[in-house]
Design a protein around this motif. Sequence first.
Motif: not given
Length: 153
Positions: A31-42
């Motif tokens: 939402k702040d226009d930052d680029f993020v690596i979102i975790r998708i592994d458990d």
Amino acid sequence: MKIIDKTNDTWKIGDTVIDNDGRKGTIKKDKDDDFVIIRIDDNHIGNWCNGLAYEFESSMQRLQHNASEFHKVNDNNDNEDWQPGDFVKNLDGKIGLITYDNDGDICILATKGSYAFNEAVPLIATENTSLSEFQRSFTGQWHRVPSKVILGE
């Protein structure tokens, strides 16, 4: 012959990336226009956002530079669909070529080091299995990567 490893091609939103420890994420914009690596592994906890994100930066270029341990692993839809001639990379950073050996069995040939392209010493070989079964047996360990071969060097 020379292998050009293109595993660090320019990232874009929606790309899936993984590091050598098996931390897997997808590139998103917050939402702040930052680029993020979102975790998708458990299996791993992220460094940011209560463990949900591995890295973030104000630009894609900075994210890719500062998260250089990550590399892009697929074509944005988790459908790697290996074919003979594809290059694959494992979590240890080894790169191999999907091909068939002299007996017609599927194998991953080493592309670097003293065993490079030596048919007698594949990194991994199998007998009497289909390419899709071979790929399924290495899910999470090996991923198709964008690379190309330049002949004559």
